[in-house]
Design a protein around this motif. Structure first.
Motif, PDB file in Angstrom:
ATOM      1  N   ALA A 166      -9.528   0.552   2.947  1.00 24.74           N
ATOM      2  CA  ALA A 166      -9.860   1.915   2.504  1.00 24.74           C
ATOM      3  C   ALA A 166     -10.759   1.885   1.273  1.00 24.74           C
ATOM      4  O   ALA A 166     -11.747   2.625   1.182  1.00 24.74           O
TER       5      ALA A 166
ATOM      6  N   ASP B 192      -2.339   8.438   5.303  1.00 19.90           N
ATOM      7  CA  ASP B 192      -3.290   7.724   4.456  1.00 19.90           C
ATOM      8  C   ASP B 192      -4.720   7.857   4.972  1.00 19.90           C
ATOM      9  O   ASP B 192      -5.656   8.042   4.197  1.00 19.90           O
TER      10      ASP B 192
ATOM     11  N   THR C  85      -4.538  -1.975   4.529  1.00 18.55           N
ATOM     12  CA  THR C  85      -5.126  -0.636   4.563  1.00 18.55           C
ATOM     13  C   THR C  85      -5.718  -0.270   3.209  1.00 18.55           C
ATOM     14  O   THR C  85      -6.800   0.322   3.130  1.00 18.55           O
TER      15      THR C  85
ATOM     16  N   GLY D 256      -4.263   3.952   0.266  1.00 16.02           N
ATOM     17  CA  GLY D 256      -3.989   3.007   1.341  1.00 16.02           C
ATOM     18  C   GLY D 256      -2.592   2.406   1.275  1.00 16.02           C
ATOM     19  O   GLY D 256      -2.070   1.920   2.272  1.00 16.02           O
TER      20      GLY D 256
ATOM     21  N   GLY E  92      -4.131   1.224   9.844  1.00 17.80           N
ATOM     22  CA  GLY E  92      -2.845   1.668   9.324  1.00 17.80           C
ATOM     23  C   GLY E  92      -1.722   1.561  10.336  1.00 17.80           C
ATOM     24  O   GLY E  92      -0.548   1.596   9.968  1.00 17.80           O
TER      25      GLY E  92
END
Length: 142
Positions: A118, A54, A114, A46, A97
């Motif tokens: 994630a 990502d 993120t 992330g 993202g």
């Protein structure tokens, strides 16, 4: 029977060896170890500053995690089904993202948010599949 025929006969015989079954406690411990490791991988991914990259890599880590969980619980793995299940459960991580596209602060804030999302999503997906597989579920009845 010639040695060549014997060799062919031996190669064609099916072995009746069964895989040793592990206890539910051992399976849960192995599953937790896999889930925690893949959660850390996803959190690290992330931090990558490229939004689409990502999201794709996190999806790959989650698929890899579920494949390993399926092995522990002796469940047949089908990547296409798993991919669809993950996308349904998690949604599109790439949207979060997108914050990384904002110059300056956006890339820093976007990377950390993120990474957090994630990791959390990977952990949640892992736990959902662990519980489903431990109760005898398969990918077809998910």
């Amino acid at each position: 029977m010639t040695t060549e025929e014997q060799t062919i006969a031996i190669e064609n015989e099916e072995t009746t060896e069964e895989k040793p079954r592990i206890s539910p406690t051992e399976a849960s411990a192995k599953a937790n170890q896999i889930i925690m490791r893949r959660t850390l991988y996803s959190g690290g991914i992330g931090l990558i500053p490229f939004p689409a990259v990502d999201a794709a890599l996190v999806l790959g880590v989650q698929i890899w995690m579920i494949r390993d969980l399926a092995k522990i619980y002796d469940v047949e793995f089908k990547e296409k089904i798993v991919r669809n299940c993950i996308i349904t459960l998690v949604g599109n991580l790439g949207v979060v993202g997108g914050i990384k596209l904002i110059p300056g602060v956006g890339s820093v804030v976007g990377s950390f948010s993120t990474a957090l999302i994630a990791g959390a999503a990977t952990f949640a997906v892992g736990k959902v599949f662990e519980q489903h597989f431990s109760q005898g579920g398969t990918l077809l009845d998910f």
